[in-house]
Design a protein around this motif. Structure first.
Motif, short mmCIF file in Angstrom:
data_model
loop_
_atom_site.label_atom_id
_atom_site.label_comp_id
_atom_site.label_asym_id
_atom_site.label_seq_id
_atom_site.Cartn_x
_atom_site.Cartn_y
_atom_site.Cartn_z
N ALA A 3 0.83 -1.20 0.00
CA ALA A 3 0.00 0.00 0.00
C ALA A 3 0.86 1.25 0.00
O ALA A 3 0.54 2.22 -0.67
CB ALA A 3 -0.92 -0.01 1.21
N GLU A 4 2.00 1.23 0.74
CA GLU A 4 2.83 2.44 0.81
C GLU A 4 3.85 2.52 -0.32
O GLU A 4 4.37 3.57 -0.60
CB GLU A 4 3.61 2.51 2.12
CG GLU A 4 2.83 2.31 3.39
CD GLU A 4 3.07 0.94 3.96
OE1 GLU A 4 4.23 0.62 4.25
OE2 GLU A 4 2.11 0.18 4.12
N SER A 5 4.22 1.38 -0.93
CA SER A 5 5.34 1.44 -1.86
C SER A 5 4.92 2.12 -3.17
O SER A 5 3.75 2.17 -3.53
CB SER A 5 5.91 0.04 -2.11
OG SER A 5 4.97 -0.79 -2.76
N GLN A 6 5.94 2.66 -3.86
CA GLN A 6 5.71 3.47 -5.05
C GLN A 6 5.59 2.61 -6.29
O GLN A 6 6.23 1.58 -6.38
CB GLN A 6 6.92 4.40 -5.25
CG GLN A 6 7.13 5.39 -4.15
CD GLN A 6 5.97 6.37 -4.06
OE1 GLN A 6 5.56 6.94 -5.06
NE2 GLN A 6 5.43 6.52 -2.86
N PRO A 7 4.83 3.09 -7.29
CA PRO A 7 4.83 2.39 -8.58
C PRO A 7 6.24 2.47 -9.19
O PRO A 7 6.82 3.55 -9.25
CB PRO A 7 3.84 3.17 -9.44
CG PRO A 7 3.04 3.98 -8.50
CD PRO A 7 3.91 4.23 -7.29
N LEU A 8 6.79 1.32 -9.57
CA LEU A 8 8.13 1.30 -10.15
C LEU A 8 8.06 1.11 -11.66
O LEU A 8 8.77 1.74 -12.42
CB LEU A 8 8.94 0.18 -9.50
CG LEU A 8 10.42 0.16 -9.79
CD1 LEU A 8 11.08 1.48 -9.46
CD2 LEU A 8 11.07 -0.94 -8.98
N VAL A 9 7.20 0.21 -12.07
CA VAL A 9 6.96 -0.01 -13.50
C VAL A 9 5.49 0.29 -13.77
O VAL A 9 4.62 -0.27 -13.10
CB VAL A 9 7.25 -1.47 -13.90
CG1 VAL A 9 7.00 -1.68 -15.40
CG2 VAL A 9 8.68 -1.86 -13.55
N SER A 10 5.26 1.20 -14.71
CA SER A 10 3.87 1.48 -15.10
C SER A 10 3.70 1.21 -16.58
O SER A 10 4.39 1.81 -17.41
CB SER A 10 3.50 2.94 -14.81
OG SER A 10 3.45 3.15 -13.42
N VAL A 11 2.81 0.32 -16.90
CA VAL A 11 2.49 -0.02 -18.28
C VAL A 11 1.06 0.49 -18.51
O VAL A 11 0.15 0.08 -17.80
CB VAL A 11 2.55 -1.54 -18.49
CG1 VAL A 11 2.19 -1.91 -19.93
CG2 VAL A 11 3.94 -2.09 -18.13
N THR A 12 0.92 1.42 -19.45
CA THR A 12 -0.38 2.09 -19.63
C THR A 12 -0.85 1.98 -21.07
O THR A 12 -0.15 2.43 -21.99
CB THR A 12 -0.26 3.59 -19.24
OG1 THR A 12 0.37 3.68 -17.96
CG2 THR A 12 -1.62 4.26 -19.20
N ASP A 13 -1.99 1.39 -21.25
CA ASP A 13 -2.66 1.31 -22.58
C ASP A 13 -1.71 0.83 -23.68
O ASP A 13 -1.70 1.39 -24.78
CB ASP A 13 -3.23 2.68 -22.98
CG ASP A 13 -4.27 3.18 -22.00
OD1 ASP A 13 -4.88 2.35 -21.31
OD2 ASP A 13 -4.46 4.42 -21.92
#
Ligand code: ADP
Ligand code: MG
Length: 247
Positions: A3-13
């Protein structure tokens, strides 16, 4: 934790076409720091393609992929630098055949991270120790077993101090008796909090180490769930069918 950790890899659309073939369809996936995501699905479902787009071994047709908030540059030194944030271990043990085990692990840190040879050697020996192949440091890849070579490949990837490790079926080419020695190293990494994306058919690993299972079929993410939930109570007919064939 997640819950607290940051997004490291974001794959979007993300969409990926190979000519007329639609290999990745509307992929959306966020991997948080310290999270272990196991990707499973039938052969040809796009698992390797997804891994390869994350470190730009493949281009994407549209959409966006960011690592630690930064989009991967298309080419050049900036790409080499950012790509080194993403460690990758493949099915085939693609070590440099004409370099020793030690040289395999020191090459990247010297060339890309700017370490001196002495610094790189010290770091590499510690990593080889950790994966249990330090005694083989002066040998060549062909002199090692498949399981040893794959553990060297993991050490080599770790030597770049990646923010995330991608594993694409790392045990599929191994003889059965060598699978666990590689999985054990991966479980250890997961326990130490490495962010990992693991394509595997090893459901024991998924149950033990994964925070989430991503099930892909026909280029789509069909289901995302925690391992217990996914294995005990798959929601979609495609996941149910896939799991029934594993047993
Ligand atoms: P998986 O890893 O789930 O088995 P892949 O990501 O390797 O699946 O492949 C997904 C689909 O994309 C397959 O049908 C495969 O044939 C196709 N594919 C992968 N790479 C290429 C390529 N370079 N050119 C054309 N088709 C490709
Ligand atoms: Mg594959």
């Amino acid at each position: 934790m997640r819950a607290e950790s940051q997004p490291l890899v974001s794959v979007t659309d993300v969409e990926k076409h190979f000519g007329d073939f639609h290999a990745l369809k509307n992929i959306n996936l966020t991997i948080r720091e310290r999270e272990v995501v196991v990707v499973i699905g039938p052969s040809g479902s796009g698992k390797s393609t997804l891994c390869r787009t994350i470190n730009r071994l493949e281009t994407i047709t549209s959409g966006e992929i960011t690592i630690d908030g930064k989009e991967l540059p298309a080419e050049g030194a900036a790409l080499a630098q950012l790509r080194s944030d993403v460690g990758m271990v493949f099915q085939a043990f693609n070590l440099f055949a004409h370099k020793t085990i030690l040289e395999n692990v020191t090459l990247g840190p010297i060339k890309v991270r700017g370490l001196s040879k002495a610094e790189a050697d010290t770091q590499a020996m510690a990593l080889l120790e950790r994966v249990g192949v330090a005694p083989q440091a002066d040998k060549y890849p062909a002199q090692l077993s498949g399981g040893q070579q794959q553990r060297v490949a993991i050490a080599r990837a770790l030597a770049m101090k990646p923010k995330v490790m991608l594993f694409d079926e790392p045990t599929s080419a191994l003889d059965p008796e060598m699978i666990n020695e590689v999985l054990d190293v991966m479980v250890g990494l997961a326990e130490e909090g490495m962010t990992m994306v693991v394509v595997t058919h090893e459901m024991g690993f998924a149950r033990k180490a994964a925070h989430r299972v991503v099930f892909m079929a026909d280029g789509e993410i069909v289901e995302v769930a925690e391992p217990e939930e996914f294995f005990n109570n798959p929601q979609t007919p495609r996941a149910q069918d896939f799991l029934s064939k594993l047993l």
